[in-house]
Design a protein around this motif. Structure first.
Motif, PDB file in Angstrom:
ATOM      1  N   UNK A  44       0.948  -1.239   0.044  1.00  0.00           N
ATOM      2  CA  UNK A  44       0.094   0.140  -0.170  1.00  0.00           C
ATOM      3  C   UNK A  44       0.847   1.347  -0.069  1.00  0.00           C
ATOM      4  N   UNK A  45       2.007   1.019   0.770  1.00  0.00           N
ATOM      5  CA  UNK A  45       2.752   2.208   0.906  1.00  0.00           C
ATOM      6  C   UNK A  45       3.452   2.845  -0.516  1.00  0.00           C
ATOM      7  N   UNK A  46       3.806   1.653  -1.136  1.00  0.00           N
ATOM      8  CA  UNK A  46       4.346   2.204  -2.570  1.00  0.00           C
ATOM      9  C   UNK A  46       3.464   2.687  -3.358  1.00  0.00           C
ATOM     10  N   UNK A  47       2.245   2.857  -3.573  1.00  0.00           N
ATOM     11  CA  UNK A  47       1.273   3.425  -4.443  1.00  0.00           C
ATOM     12  C   UNK A  47       0.664   4.487  -3.891  1.00  0.00           C
ATOM     13  N   UNK A  48       0.910   4.874  -2.630  1.00  0.00           N
ATOM     14  CA  UNK A  48      -0.016   5.803  -1.995  1.00  0.00           C
ATOM     15  C   UNK A  48       0.517   7.201  -2.550  1.00  0.00           C
ATOM     16  N   UNK A  49       1.506   7.285  -2.926  1.00  0.00           N
ATOM     17  CA  UNK A  49       1.621   8.676  -3.505  1.00  0.00           C
ATOM     18  C   UNK A  49       1.957   8.628  -5.071  1.00  0.00           C
ATOM     19  N   UNK A  50       0.610   8.584  -5.635  1.00  0.00           N
ATOM     20  CA  UNK A  50       0.473   8.752  -7.205  1.00  0.00           C
ATOM     21  C   UNK A  50       0.205   7.335  -7.678  1.00  0.00           C
ATOM     22  N   UNK A  51       0.346   6.274  -7.231  1.00  0.00           N
ATOM     23  CA  UNK A  51       0.247   5.147  -7.658  1.00  0.00           C
ATOM     24  C   UNK A  51      -1.295   5.067  -7.972  1.00  0.00           C
ATOM     25  N   UNK A  52      -1.584   3.748  -8.970  1.00  0.00           N
ATOM     26  CA  UNK A  52      -3.085   3.108  -8.993  1.00  0.00           C
ATOM     27  C   UNK A  52      -3.240   2.194  -8.012  1.00  0.00           C
ATOM     28  N   UNK A  53      -4.022   2.376  -6.927  1.00  0.00           N
ATOM     29  CA  UNK A  53      -4.301   1.402  -5.987  1.00  0.00           C
ATOM     30  C   UNK A  53      -5.104   0.318  -6.376  1.00  0.00           C
ATOM     31  N   UNK A  54      -5.754   0.332  -7.460  1.00  0.00           N
ATOM     32  CA  UNK A  54      -6.755  -0.543  -7.645  1.00  0.00           C
ATOM     33  C   UNK A  54      -6.117  -2.070  -7.859  1.00  0.00           C
ATOM     34  N   UNK A  55      -5.027  -2.220  -8.248  1.00  0.00           N
ATOM     35  CA  UNK A  55      -4.535  -3.610  -8.222  1.00  0.00           C
ATOM     36  C   UNK A  55      -3.989  -4.181  -6.923  1.00  0.00           C
ATOM     37  N   UNK A  56      -4.030  -3.354  -5.854  1.00  0.00           N
ATOM     38  CA  UNK A  56      -3.395  -3.775  -4.701  1.00  0.00           C
ATOM     39  C   UNK A  56      -4.346  -4.406  -3.703  1.00  0.00           C
ATOM     40  N   UNK A  57      -3.843  -5.684  -3.341  1.00  0.00           N
ATOM     41  CA  UNK A  57      -4.948  -6.446  -2.538  1.00  0.00           C
ATOM     42  C   UNK A  57      -4.855  -5.518  -0.995  1.00  0.00           C
ATOM     43  N   UNK A  58      -6.346  -5.650  -0.646  1.00  0.00           N
ATOM     44  CA  UNK A  58      -6.357  -4.926   0.696  1.00  0.00           C
ATOM     45  C   UNK A  58      -5.671  -3.653   0.886  1.00  0.00           C
ATOM     46  N   UNK A  59      -5.769  -2.765  -0.310  1.00  0.00           N
ATOM     47  CA  UNK A  59      -5.385  -1.332  -0.181  1.00  0.00           C
ATOM     48  C   UNK A  59      -5.639  -0.506   1.023  1.00  0.00           C
ATOM     49  N   UNK A  60      -4.794  -0.068   1.812  1.00  0.00           N
ATOM     50  CA  UNK A  60      -4.651   0.694   3.111  1.00  0.00           C
ATOM     51  C   UNK A  60      -5.279  -0.247   4.301  1.00  0.00           C
ATOM     52  N   UNK A  61      -5.493  -1.495   3.877  1.00  0.00           N
ATOM     53  CA  UNK A  61      -6.044  -2.529   4.968  1.00  0.00           C
ATOM     54  C   UNK A  61      -5.070  -3.457   5.431  1.00  0.00           C
ATOM     55  N   UNK A  62      -3.857  -3.412   4.972  1.00  0.00           N
ATOM     56  CA  UNK A  62      -2.676  -4.527   5.123  1.00  0.00           C
ATOM     57  C   UNK A  62      -1.752  -4.044   5.806  1.00  0.00           C
ATOM     58  N   UNK A  63      -1.241  -4.905   6.781  1.00  0.00           N
ATOM     59  CA  UNK A  63       0.030  -4.484   7.707  1.00  0.00           C
ATOM     60  C   UNK A  63       1.368  -5.394   7.445  1.00  0.00           C
ATOM     61  N   UNK A  64       2.443  -4.709   7.910  1.00  0.00           N
ATOM     62  CA  UNK A  64       3.558  -5.811   7.737  1.00  0.00           C
ATOM     63  C   UNK A  64       3.442  -6.932   9.046  1.00  0.00           C
ATOM     64  N   UNK A  65       3.036  -6.474  10.190  1.00  0.00           N
ATOM     65  CA  UNK A  65       2.935  -7.582  11.258  1.00  0.00           C
ATOM     66  C   UNK A  65       1.454  -7.500  11.788  1.00  0.00           C
ATOM     67  N   UNK A  66       0.830  -8.826  11.526  1.00  0.00           N
ATOM     68  CA  UNK A  66      -0.323  -8.801  12.146  1.00  0.00           C
ATOM     69  C   UNK A  66      -0.536  -8.890  13.517  1.00  0.00           C
ATOM     70  N   UNK A  67      -1.622  -8.581  14.045  1.00  0.00           N
ATOM     71  CA  UNK A  67      -1.773  -8.909  15.577  1.00  0.00           C
ATOM     72  C   UNK A  67      -2.478 -10.416  15.395  1.00  0.00           C
ATOM     73  N   UNK A  68      -1.972 -11.485  15.974  1.00  0.00           N
ATOM     74  CA  UNK A  68      -2.516 -12.728  16.008  1.00  0.00           C
ATOM     75  C   UNK A  68      -3.169 -13.172  17.356  1.00  0.00           C
ATOM     76  N   UNK A  69      -4.291 -13.703  17.401  1.00  0.00           N
ATOM     77  CA  UNK A  69      -4.924 -14.022  18.394  1.00  0.00           C
ATOM     78  C   UNK A  69      -5.571 -15.297  18.506  1.00  0.00           C
ATOM     79  N   UNK A  70      -5.977 -15.922  19.352  1.00  0.00           N
ATOM     80  CA  UNK A  70      -6.739 -17.258  19.389  1.00  0.00           C
ATOM     81  C   UNK A  70      -8.110 -16.987  19.601  1.00  0.00           C
ATOM     82  N   UNK A  71      -8.951 -17.859  18.922  1.00  0.00           N
ATOM     83  CA  UNK A  71     -10.288 -17.948  18.887  1.00  0.00           C
ATOM     84  C   UNK A  71     -10.869 -18.254  20.152  1.00  0.00           C
ATOM     85  N   UNK A  72     -12.186 -17.920  20.544  1.00  0.00           N
ATOM     86  CA  UNK A  72     -13.052 -18.330  21.827  1.00  0.00           C
ATOM     87  C   UNK A  72     -12.087 -18.220  23.066  1.00  0.00           C
TER      88      UNK A  72
END
Lengths: 522, 379
Positions: free
Chosen positions: B155-183
Motif C-alpha cells: 500500500x505504501x508504495x502506491x500511496x503517492x501517485x500510484x494506482x491502488x486498484x491492483x493492490x490487495x487490501x489497499x490501506x488495510x494490510x500491515x507488515x505484522x498482524x496481531x494474531x490471537x486465538x479464537x474463543x
C-alpha cells in the motif's frame, strides 16, 4: 456636528464610510449576510477539494496534510463564518422589524461586533499561507495533535477569541433589544417564534462562548507558557479539553439550529395560511432543548473510556432531546394540517428542513444510544448525520429565510422559477451527496481520511458527484440574490398572502429607521 | 469487518456494474453494519437493527401524514384554512408516546453497555495496544512478545501517485498482524504514545480511544477464525488514514505455533545485535527501517516537507556529529512530531537507520554506527 438630530435621521452617509461607521441594523444585517455568503463559498470551495480528492481511491490532487487543513478550515468557516453570521444577519434585520423597534438597542456595539468578524475570517484563511500550513487537527482542535500545528497555532486561537467576542457582543445586543424594545402590548408570549428562538440562542451564546475561549486559551498557555492543562507528562489530562470543548460544542449546534427552527416557524404558517399550531408548547420545547443541550456534551465522547454510570446518564439525557424536538416537528405538521398551502421557494425549503432535519434527528437518536454510537463514532455515519442536521437543518433554513425576506429587504420579488430550480437541485444533490455516507460509515470507513480502501470507492464516487452538483447549484442562489437586489417586480408591503406580523406592515423595503413610532400590538 | 455474503446479491439488486470482484476487496455498495464475530458486536448489531426499524416506522408515520397533508390541504385544490391553534390532548399524547418509545429502546441499550463494560471478568490473555504516529504497537503481556504494526509496503508504495486498484487490501494490510486465538476472552489495554488515536475493528463491535497517559480497556471473544481489518478512527495527523489494524484469529494450536515462532525470531534478533555489521548490511537494513519508520514525515527521498517536517538530506544533524544524530533519533525532539525511537526500534535497527541517513538520501558522511554503539547509549 450638531446634536441629536444628526443620527443619520434622513438616511445613510454616502461612500465607504457608511459601511465602516454604520450603526443601522439593516446596514449591519446586510454586511453580516454578505460576509456569510462569501464565507459559504470559501468553505464550499474547500468542500469541493475534499470531495474531489475522495472521488476515487489513491491520492490525486492534494497531500494528506493539506487534506486535513481543508477538513479543518471547511468546518470552522462554515460554522463560524457562514451559518452563525447568516443567522445574526437575520436577527439584525428581523428582530427590530418583528418587535416594532426603530433599531437594535446598542447600535455602536452592533457595528463593533460585526467588524470583528471579517478580520477574524481573514486571519483564519491567511493561515493557509503560513509556515506549516493552516490548522489541520480538525475543528475540534483536540490536543495533543493541535499542538503540532505550525505558525498558524496562535492565529487559530486568536481567531476563536475574536469570533467569540463578536458572538457574545452580538448576543448581548439581541437580548437587550428583545427585552427592552418591544412595541407596547407585545408581551413575551406574543413575540414571533423567530424572536423567541433568537432570545434563547443568545443566552446559549453568552453561556458557552467564554468556556470555549477559556479552553483555547489553556491550549495557548500549554503551548507557549509551560502549563500542563492537557499535557499528561505534566500531570494534565487531554480528555479535559474534550469536556470543555463539547460543553461549548453541543450548545453550539443548537446555536445553529434554534434560529433555523425560528425561521421555519415563521414560514410554514405563512404558506399554510394558518397560525402556528401550539405556539406555547413551541416556546417551551425550544427552552427545553436549550436546557438539555448543556447537560449532554459527553455523548460526543462515548469512546474515551467513561464509567458505565457516565455512559448511561449521557445516553438517557441525549435521547431525551428527541422529545421536545419531536414536539416541534409535530407542531409544524399540525400547522400544515388543514391549511391552505402554496409552495413558493421559502415553503419548499421549509418542508425540506422538516423532512431532512427530522431524518438527521433519527440518526441522532441512533448515535445518542451509547452502544451503537461506539460503532458509528468517528465514521462517515456521523459525517452524514451532522450534515443532515446542519446543512438540511441550518443552511436550508438560511435559504428559506433569505427567499422569504428578500422581497421585504430589497423591495423586489426574487425570480421564483430560479428559486425553485435552486431548491430542487439543492435538495436532490444534497441527498446524493450525504445519503451514501451513512452506508460508508456502516461499512467501516473512518472520517477525516484522504484516501480509502477499495471497497469504499463506489459510494464515495456517488457522494462526490452529488457534492459537485450541490456546489454548482449554489451559484444559482448567488445569481437569484444579485438579481433581486438589482431590481424586478416590486414587492407589496405584505409580500406573501398569508404573512402575519409587524414586519409586513412596513413598506418594502422598510424605511431606514424601521419604526419611528412604536406600533400598538393588541 | 468487510465480509460480503450479501454483496453479490446487492450488486444484482442495484444493477450496477462498477463493483470490485475479488474476494478480499469485497463489500462494494455495502449498505449496513456487519454483525461481526463477538458477543458485543452481535448485541450492537441487534440494537442498531432495532433502532433503525423504530426510526423507519416513525418516519413512515410522520412523513405519511405530512405528504398526505401536502397533497390534500393545498390552495390549488381549494382547501380553506382551518382555525384551530392548539389542542392540549394531542400535545400531551405526542409528548408521551415518543418518551415511551425511548424508554423501550433504552432498556436493550443499557444491557448492551453493561455487556461492553464487563472488563473486570477474568481474561484469558491481555494485549496492550499503543498508538503512535502512525503505527500500532502490540505487546502480549503474558508471552513477552512485542512488535510494531505498520502499513504494508504494497500500500505504501502506491500511496503517492500510484494506482491502488491492483493492490490487495489497499490501506488495510500491515507488515505484522496481531494474531490471537479464537474463543478466548481477550482483554485489550489501549493507550497512546503521542497524540490521540482510536483502535477500531468493526467486526468486534468496539472502538476505544488511545490517549497518552491513560489506559483504556475493552474486551473481545472472537468466535470465528479469520482476518479482521480496521483503521485508526481518531484524527491523529497527516497519516491518520494510513495506520490500519489487522487481527488474525486462529485456533489455539495455530496460535501457540505462532507464539513460538515469534519468540524464536526475537532471540535471533538479539543475537544479531551482538555481531559487528558491515556497511552494506547496515545500509540495506537501514533503507527498510527508514521507509517504515521515517519516510512518512521526512519523505522517501529525504527532502522532508518544508515548514512541517525537516529534510534529512543535507541536514545539520544527519551530516554532523554521530552522537548528536543518535541522540535525536533515540530520544526524539520535545514539542515536535519527532518521536523517541529508542523505545520503538531495536539496537540493530537504530544503528542501521542512522548509518543509512548519514550515507544515503544525498548524504555521504562515510562513517557507520554499530548496534553496540546504540546499546552503549541506552541508559
Amino acid at each position: 456636528m450638531n446634536t441629536a438630530s444628526n443620527h443619520d435621521a434622513h438616511g445613510p452617509k454616502s461612500g465607504i464610510m457608511r459601511w465602516i461607521t454604520t450603526t443601522n441594523h439593516k446596514d449591519i444585517g446586510n454586511m453580516y449576510l454578505i460576509v456569510a455568503l462569501a464565507m459559504f463559498f470559501v468553505g464550499g470551495a474547500m468542500a469541493m477539494v475534499i470531495r474531489a480528492e475522495l472521488f476515487q481511491p489513491g491520492l490525486q490532487l492534494v497531500n494528506p496534510h493539506f487534506f486535513n487543513q481543508m477538513t479543518t478550515l471547511h468546518a470552522l468557516i462554515m460554522v463560524f463564518g457562514a451559518v452563525m453570521p447568516a443567522f445574526v444577519g437575520f436577527a439584525n434585520w428581523q428582530v427590530p422589524l418583528m418587535i416594532g423597534a426603530p433599531d437594535m438597542a446598542l447600535p455602536r456595539l452592533n457595528n463593533w461586533s460585526f467588524w470583528l468578524l471579517p478580520f477574524a475570517a481573514v486571519m483564519l484563511v491567511s493561515t493557509l499561507f503560513m509556515e506549516g500550513g493552516a490548522p489541520a487537527a480538525g475543528w475540534t482542535m483536540y490536543p495533543p495533535l493541535v499542538q503540532q500545528t505550525g505558525d498558524a497555532f496562535p492565529f487559530l486561537i486568536f481567531t476563536v477569541h475574536l469570533l467569540g467576542m463578536s458572538s457574545i457582543l452580538g448576543a448581548i445586543n439581541i437580548i437587550v433589544t428583545i427585552v427592552n424594545m418591544r412595541a407596547p402590548g407585545m408581551t413575551l408570549l406574543k413575540m414571533p417564534m423567530f424572536v423567541w428562538t433568537w432570545l434563547i440562542t443568545a443566552f446559549l451564546l453568552i453561556a458557552v462562548m467564554p468556556v470555549f475561549a477559556g479552553a483555547v486559551t489553556m491550549l495557548l498557555t500549554d503551548q507557549y507558557f509551560g502549563t500542563s492543562f492537557f499535557n499528561t507528562a505534566g500531570g494534565g489530562d487531554p480528555v479535559l479539553f474534550q469536556h470543555l470543548f463539547w460543553f461549548f460544542g453541543h450548545p453550539e449546534v443548537y446555536i445553529m439550529i434554534l434560529p433555523s427552527f425560528g425561521v421555519i416557524s415563521q414560514v410554514i404558517p405563512t404558506f399554510a395560511r394558518k397560525p402556528l399550531f401550539g405556539y406555547a408548547s413551541m416556546v417551551y420545547a425550544t427552552a427545553a432543548i436549550a436546557f438539555l443541550s448543556f447537560i449532554v456534551w459527553a455523548h460526543h465522547m462515548f469512546t474515551v473510556g467513561m464509567p458505565i454510570s457516565g455512559q448511561l446518564y449521557f445516553m438517557y439525557a441525549t435521547v431525551l432531546i428527541a422529545v421536545p424536538t419531536g414536539v416541534k416537528v409535530f407542531n409544524w405538521l399540525a400547522t400544515m394540517w388543514r391549511g391552505s398551502m402554496t409552495f413558493e421557494t421559502p415553503m419548499l425549503f421549509a418542508l425540506g428542513v422538516v423532512v431532512m432535519f427530522t431524518f438527521g434527528g433519527f440518526t441522532g437518536v441512533m448515535m445518542g444510544t451509547a452502544p451503537t454510537d461506539v460503532q458509528y463514532h468517528d465514521s462517515y455515519f456521523i459525517v452524514a448525520h451532522f450534515h443532515y442536521t446542519l446543512v438540511s437543518g441550518a443552511v436550508f433554513s438560511v435559504f428559506c429565510g433569505a427567499y422569504y425576506w428578500l422581497p421585504k429587504w430589497t423591495g423586489y420579488m426574487y425570480d421564483e422559477k430560479l428559486g425553485k430550480l435552486h431548491f430542487w437541485l439543492t435538495a436532490i444533490s444534497f441527498n446524493v451527496l450525504f445519503f451514501p455516507q451513512h452506508f460508508l460509515g456502516l461499512a467501516g470507513m473512518p472520517r477525516r481520511i484522504p484516501d480509502y480502501a477499495l471497497q469504499f470507492a463506489d459510494w464515495n464516487m456517488v457522494s462526490s458527484i452529488g457534492g459537485f452538483a450541490f456546489g454548482l447549484a449554489q451559484l444559482i442562489f448567488l445569481w437569484v440574490v444579485i438579481k433581486a437586489v438589482r431590481g424586478g417586480e416590486p414587492a407589496s408591503d405584505e409580500v406573501w398572502e398569508g404573512a402575519d406580523g409587524l414586519e409586513w406592515t412596513l413598506s418594502s423595503p422598510p424605511p431606514y429607521h424601521s419604526f419611528n413610532e412604536a406600533p400598538k400590538v393588541s | 469487518m468487510f465480509r460480503s455474503k450479501t454483496s453479490t446479491r446487492l450488486n444484482g439488486l442495484l444493477g450496477v456494474g462498477l463493483t470490485l470482484g475479488t474476494a478480499d476487496a469485497l463489500a462494494a455498495w455495502t449498505l449496513n453494519l456487519s454483525p461481526g464475530v463477538t458477543p458485543i458486536s452481535r448485541a450492537v448489531f441487534d440494537l442498531h437493527t432495532l433502532l433503525m426499524w423504530v426510526c423507519v416506522v416513525i418516519a413512515i408515520g410522520v412523513f405519511g401524514v405530512m405528504f398526505w397533508s401536502i397533497f390534500h390541504h393545498r390552495k390549488s385544490r381549494g382547501a380553506v384554512p382551518a382555525k384551530f391553534t392548539h389542542s392540549t390532548i394531542v400535545e400531551v399524547v405526542w409528548t408521551t408516546i415518543p418518551f415511551l418509545i425511548l424508554v423501550g429502546t433504552a432498556i436493550p441499550a443499557t444491557k448492551a453497555i453493561i455487556l461492553m463494560e464487563e472488563t473486570g471478568e477474568a481474561a484469558d490473555m491481555t494485549i496492550k495496544v499503543t498508538g503512535y504516529q502512525w503505527k500500532w504497537k502490540y505487546e502480549y503481556l503474558d508471552e513477552d512478545i512485542s512488535f510494531f504494526s505498520n502499513l504494508a509496503a504494497t500500500s505504501r508504495d502506491v500511496r503517492n501517485g500510484g494506482d491502488p486498484r491492483g493492490v490487495k487490501n489497499y490501506l488495510l494490510e500491515v507488515d505484522n498482524e496481531l494474531v490471537v486465538p479464537v474463543n478466548k476472552r481477550i482483554r485489550f489495554l489501549i493507550t497512546a504514545d503521542d497524540v490521540l488515536h482510536s483502535w477500531w475493528i468493526p467486526a468486534f463491535g468496539m472502538k476505544r480511544d488511545a490517549i497518552p497517559g491513560f489506559m483504556n480497556e475493552m474486551w473481545a471473544s472472537i468466535d470465528t477464525p479469520g482476518t479482521y481489518r480496521g483503521q485508526c478512527a481518531e484524527l491523529c495527523g497527516k497519516d491518520h488514514g494510513y495506520m490500519p489494524i489487522v487481527v488474525v484469529a486462529k485456533s489455539e494450536v495455530e496460535y501457540r505455533q505462532w507464539v513460538a515462532g515469534k519468540q524464536g525470531a526475537a532471540r535471533a534478533e538479539q543475537a544479531a545485535a551482538g555481531k559487528t555489521w558491515n556497511k552494506a548490511e547496515l545500509l540495506a537494513r537501514g533503507e527498510q527501517v527508514y521507509n517504515t519508520s521515517c519516510a512518512a514525515c521526512h519523505q522517501a527521498n529525504g527532502a522532508g516537507l518544508p515548514g512541517v517536517f525537516p529534510a534529512i538530506t543535507g541536514s545539520a544533524v544527519a551530516i554532523g556529529p554521530q552522537d548528536a544524530h543518535l541522540d535525536i533519533v533515540m530520544n526524539g525532539k520535545k514539542g515536535t512530531a519527532m518521536q523517541a525511537f529508542a523505545a520503538q526500534l531495536s539496537d540493530t535497527d537504530i544503528a542501521a537507520v542512522v548509518s543509512y541517513q548519514r550515507n544515503a538520501l544525498g548524504n555521504s558522511v562515510g562513517d557507520s554506527v554499530q548496534p553496540s554503539d546504540v546499546k552503549a547509549k541506552r541508559r
